[in-house]
Design an enzyme around this catalytic site. Structure first.
Site: not given
Ligand code: ACO
Length: 427
Positions: A362, A305
């Protein structure tokens, strides 16, 4: 920390105000920055930028705290109802018994939609994604309710807000009925907001339908958990669309479009599809390895998140609700076991610990919604239905703010500098 922050540029030193909210970190007021330095700030994804002030919702992502108007999500989901939370978000305080009855009555009496709107549905393919239908029909409400689109009139703004909250379940249930070829079911005023939605979704004219109180309560709690989440992508979209003076129905349609994406509201659908694809606990390690592999775009859906760097408090309530619903429905869904084991493995894995990736709201919601009988492509529609409350509350807060301006971010331009036009024959 002092109330000012010093910024030194090549030519000068600048003092910027540090503003304090009621709780949470201070924010540096950079409104005069361009005028005084000729520079902008660069913050793609708004990771360090407060786009507005707001009194609705507070999140402490490090501690896993979520408050609506000061009340914790744990208390609200345990003791309140979705209609009461809607009142709280819209009006700012918990209602008295009379106020709550009055609000329930108002919402109930706005649940029908213009009969002509039902003909819109027939223009869609039966296999259209219900979120595609929702984008269309919610935007189309502005063509039907002209008497509540003058956004300068607080009374009209409130009527539009009530209409949106009230009509979302009707429109959502109609999207589902259309996809399975069953007749639309009209709302009934003697049922609760959530009970009415269940009936419009699952009943058929051929037989009586009784709302199951356990399901009604669980779904009401799911709606509470999704009601608002401060300046998330879809809420910011609603605010940005509304900042130009667009009508509320069009603004909420914009929010629905943004929510649809798999990184936001679409994650509940994606999370359940992922759990089904994993299928059995012994396949979990392979998926964890894929999520950690930088060359593989796969992510664990329902994990991570932008704000929570701790357990999402909504996920805790959701996990508890899964147990209640599965036991009430006497469903033994092996996917729940896969989810629990996947969570456990990820929480003990260095990659997820270091990056502070925890289950979000979720991760478990799809299992409950599926047990209740909703197909996966309806999950994000249910999220949109509940989040409409937050969207309209933010929209009202923004429009009534005397400092409100059209949202207009700046950019770091990386294209060519000015160059002469070359006629096509000479290129
Ligand atoms: N699985 C594996 N790796 C992940 C995940 C995941 N679910 N989420 C983040 N990471 C990693 C990224 O690869 C990144 O790694 P790096 O630093 O080595 O490049 C690091 O963690 C940070 O991730 P970002 O994408 O930069 O973080 P951001 O804050 O932009 O994204 C998000 C947050 C979009 C929710 C992300 O965690 C994600 O895509 N999760 C999966 C989708 C999801 O569950 N969305 C629901 C969000 S809650 C809602 O809307 C109700």
């Amino acid at each position: 920390m002092s109330d000012t922050v010093k910024l030194t540029t090549d030519s000068k030193e600048l003092e910027l105000k540090a503003l304090s909210g009621s709780v949470g970190p201070k924010v540096i007021d950079i409104r005069k920055l361009y005028a005084q330095t000729g520079m902008f700030t660069y913050d793609p994804g708004f990771t360090s930028t407060a786009s507005c002030d707001s009194a609705l919702t507070y999140i402490d992502g490090d501690e896993g705290v979520l408050l609506h108007r000061g009340y914790s999500i744990e208390e609200l989901s345990e003791k309140s109802s979705f209609m009461e939370v809607a009142y709280l978000l819209l009006r700012g305080s918990l209602p008295s018994k009379d106020e709550l009855d009055g609000f329930n009555n108002t919402i109930t009496r706005h649940t029908m939609v213009h009969e002509q709107l039902s003909q819109f549905y027939r223009g869609f393919r039966r296999d259209a994604h219900p979120m595609a239908i929702m984008c269309g029909v919610v935007g189309a409400l502005s063509a039907f309710y002209h008497d509540s689109t003058d956004i300068t009139d607080p009374q009209q703004r409130m009527i539009a807000s009530h209409r949106l909250i009230a009509k979302m379940p009707t429109l959502a249930a109609m999207a589902y009925k259309y996809s399975i070829g069953q007749p639309f079911v009209y709302p009934r005023n003697d049922l609760s907001y959530t009970g009415n939605f269940l009936r419009m979704t699952f009943s058929v004219p051929a037989e009586e339908y009784e709302v199951n109180p356990v399901i009604e309560q669980a779904l009401d709690r799911i709606f509470i958990l999704h009601a608002d989440h401060e300046q998330n992508a879809s809420t910011s979209t609603v605010r940005l669309a509304g900042s130009s003076g667009a009508n509320p129905f069009a603004c909420i349609a914009a929010g629905i479009a943004c929510l649809w994406g798999p990184a936001h509201g679409g994650a509940n659908e994606a999370a359940l599809n992922m759990l089904r694809e994993i299928g059995t606990p012994e396949r979990i390690p392979a998926y964890i390895a894929r999520a950690k592999n930088k060359d593989d775009p796969f992510r664990l859906m329902g994990f991570g998140h932008r704000v929570y760097k701790n357990y999402d408090p909504r996920a805790t309530v959701m996990q508890k609700t899964v147990r209640e619903v599965l036991s009430a429905l006497k469903v033994n869904d092996p996917i729940f076991d896969v989810a629990l084991q996947l969570e456990d493995m990820a929480l003990h894995d260095d990659y997820f610990r270091e990056k502070k990736l925890f289950p979000n709201v979720d991760f478990y919601s799809g299992i409950i919604l599926s047990a209740i009988g909703f197909p996966t492509d309806m999950f994000t529609v249910l999220f949109a239905l509940a989040r409409t409350v937050g969207w309209v509350a933010h929209w009202n807060e923004m429009i009534s703010d005397p400092e409100q301006k059209i949202g207009r971010p700046r950019q770091l331009y990386t294209g060519p500098a000015q160059r002469p036009y070359v006629p096509v024959a000479q290129r």
